[in-house]
Design a protein around this motif. Structure first.
Motif, short mmCIF file in Angstrom:
data_model
loop_
_atom_site.label_atom_id
_atom_site.label_comp_id
_atom_site.label_asym_id
_atom_site.label_seq_id
_atom_site.Cartn_x
_atom_site.Cartn_y
_atom_site.Cartn_z
N LYS A 111 -8.22 19.47 -1.37
CA LYS A 111 -9.12 18.68 -1.95
C LYS A 111 -9.27 17.56 -1.80
O LYS A 111 -8.68 17.04 -1.50
N GLN A 112 -10.47 17.32 -2.06
CA GLN A 112 -11.24 15.92 -1.87
C GLN A 112 -10.73 15.14 -2.55
O GLN A 112 -10.83 14.83 -4.06
N GLY A 113 -10.24 13.84 -1.94
CA GLY A 113 -9.63 13.00 -2.45
C GLY A 113 -8.04 13.38 -2.85
O GLY A 113 -7.57 11.96 -3.22
N ALA A 114 -7.61 13.94 -1.91
CA ALA A 114 -6.16 13.98 -2.53
C ALA A 114 -5.57 13.84 -1.20
O ALA A 114 -6.33 13.28 0.39
N GLN A 126 -15.64 25.17 4.08
CA GLN A 126 -15.33 23.67 3.76
C GLN A 126 -16.57 22.82 2.58
O GLN A 126 -17.80 23.40 3.33
N TYR A 127 -16.57 22.08 1.81
CA TYR A 127 -17.78 21.16 0.73
C TYR A 127 -17.76 20.76 0.13
O TYR A 127 -16.41 19.84 0.45
N VAL A 128 -18.66 19.61 0.37
CA VAL A 128 -18.58 18.06 -0.07
C VAL A 128 -18.91 18.67 -2.09
O VAL A 128 -19.88 18.98 -1.74
N GLU A 129 -17.85 18.24 -2.86
CA GLU A 129 -18.47 17.81 -3.90
C GLU A 129 -19.09 16.72 -4.60
O GLU A 129 -18.43 15.73 -4.49
N GLY A 130 -20.07 16.88 -4.93
CA GLY A 130 -20.90 16.15 -6.22
C GLY A 130 -20.23 15.82 -7.57
O GLY A 130 -19.94 16.02 -7.95
N ASP A 131 -21.39 15.32 -8.20
CA ASP A 131 -21.60 14.88 -9.50
C ASP A 131 -22.11 16.01 -10.74
O ASP A 131 -22.72 16.95 -9.65
N ALA A 132 -21.97 16.14 -10.99
CA ALA A 132 -22.47 17.39 -12.47
C ALA A 132 -21.75 18.63 -11.81
O ALA A 132 -23.24 19.14 -12.10
N TYR A 192 -21.80 20.82 -2.37
CA TYR A 192 -22.56 20.74 -0.90
C TYR A 192 -21.96 21.54 0.27
O TYR A 192 -20.73 20.84 1.04
N ASN A 193 -22.52 22.70 0.36
CA ASN A 193 -21.15 23.61 1.57
C ASN A 193 -21.45 22.98 3.31
O ASN A 193 -22.73 23.36 3.36
N LEU A 194 -20.50 22.52 3.50
CA LEU A 194 -20.01 22.23 5.00
C LEU A 194 -20.44 23.79 5.58
O LEU A 194 -21.52 23.40 7.23
N ARG A 195 -19.25 24.39 6.07
CA ARG A 195 -18.83 24.51 6.90
C ARG A 195 -18.73 25.95 6.37
O ARG A 195 -17.71 25.92 5.82
N MET A 196 -18.14 27.40 6.75
CA MET A 196 -17.51 28.81 7.33
C MET A 196 -16.45 28.38 8.16
O MET A 196 -16.47 27.48 9.28
N VAL A 197 -15.03 28.56 7.70
CA VAL A 197 -13.62 28.30 8.40
C VAL A 197 -13.41 29.91 8.92
O VAL A 197 -12.79 30.20 7.58
N ILE A 198 -13.53 29.69 10.03
CA ILE A 198 -12.83 31.19 10.30
C ILE A 198 -11.10 30.98 11.26
O ILE A 198 -11.02 29.75 11.73
N PRO A 199 -10.06 32.19 11.21
CA PRO A 199 -9.79 32.16 12.24
C PRO A 199 -9.46 31.32 13.59
O PRO A 199 -10.29 31.50 14.23
N GLY A 200 -8.41 30.41 13.66
CA GLY A 200 -8.46 29.75 14.99
C GLY A 200 -8.62 28.23 14.86
O GLY A 200 -9.06 27.51 15.84
N ALA A 242 -10.81 29.22 -0.16
CA ALA A 242 -10.26 30.77 0.46
C ALA A 242 -11.09 31.45 0.15
O ALA A 242 -11.46 31.91 -1.08
N LEU A 243 -11.82 31.46 0.98
CA LEU A 243 -13.10 33.21 0.26
C LEU A 243 -11.94 34.39 0.36
O LEU A 243 -12.63 35.89 -0.69
N THR A 244 -11.36 34.16 0.41
CA THR A 244 -10.23 36.12 1.06
C THR A 244 -9.38 35.34 0.54
O THR A 244 -8.51 33.85 0.80
N ASP A 245 -8.14 36.29 1.42
CA ASP A 245 -6.49 35.58 1.15
C ASP A 245 -7.07 34.56 2.27
O ASP A 245 -6.95 35.43 3.86
#
Length: 231
Positions: free
Chosen positions: A48-51, A66-72, A76-84, A104-107
């Motif tokens: 979580k951003q800021g944690a 993985q993404y950056v949370e903005g205002d309102a 903005y999505n940075l990248r997909m994270v996959i196994p490995g 998580a987009l899936t389990d």
């Protein structure tokens, strides 16, 4: 989030990544004692951003975003994270809060490894440290590519690049496009959902892609690559 114990059927004994193969038996035991295997359900946050960043994640199965949370409510999505792949490598060297969120987009099954333990091993094992630095550098290169895309490409070029990026991600048994809403695809391109939908329909009209519910099939990757290059 659910902790996976050693007697669970889904438990994995070892972290399977090339950089971990550089560890001595003693270092493997040390890392093993500092890691926890967990299960994140679809829609749960891995970071979580800021944690406060107290651990690094290593994905064993599933996919995350993985993404950056903005205002309102904008993101903005940075990248997909996959196994490995790792999430949170910056925390090994900086010990600052996470500057992005990961969902998580899936389990997703992942190892949580204490960042102080990773740092200690890296300080004593040069080959392992080089492996970690290479992964960190590759992630940074991806971020710089994102910045260049946002600065210099028009919307069609951005969308073409995003489609090719997502299509190039291969995870057995998972249709990546089916895990993403049109809004999420738009957030990879840094454009509005409305504009993303319009561009996708125009690409379909030009027989570059096929749209079917959430699934997107690439029909002409060469032409998309040209649009991405000159967009």
């Amino acid at each position: 989030m659910k902790t996976i114990l050693e007697n669970d059927n889904d438990f994995f004994c070892d972290i399977q990544a090339p950089c971990f193969q550089q560890l001595s038996p003693e270092e493997i035991e040390f890392i093993g004692n500092s890691k926890t295997q967990v299960l994140f359900r679809k829609g749960e946050n891995l970071t979580k951003q800021g944690a406060f960043a107290s651990y690094v994640l290593f994905l064993v199965s599933g996919i995350a975003k993985q993404y950056v949370e903005g205002d309102a409510g904008k993101s903005y999505n940075l990248r997909m994270v996959i196994p490995g792949e790792f999430v949170g490598l910056t925390s090994v060297f900086t010990h600052k809060p996470y500057n992005y969120s990961t969902i998580a987009l899936t389990d997703v099954q992942a190892f949580l490894v204490d960042n102080n333990s990773l740092l200690k091993v890296a300080q004593n094992n040069g080959n392992f440290a080089i492996g970690i630095i290479k992964r960190y550098s590759l992630q940074n290169n991806g971020l710089f590519d994102n910045i260049r895309t946002l600065m210099y490409k028009q919307m069609n070029g951005r969308m073409a690049e995003v489609l090719l990026y997502i299509d190039g991600i291969k995870v057995e048994g998972i249709d990546i496009f089916a895990q993403l809403s049109r809004k999420e695809i738009a957030e990879f391109a840094g454009i509005s959902t409305e504009n993303a939908v319009k561009i996708l329909k125009s690409f379909e009209k030009d027989n570059l892609i096929k749209l079917e519910d959430k699934t997107i099939t690439i029909l002409n990757s060469n032409h998309l690559a040209e649009i991405s290059k000159h967009g």
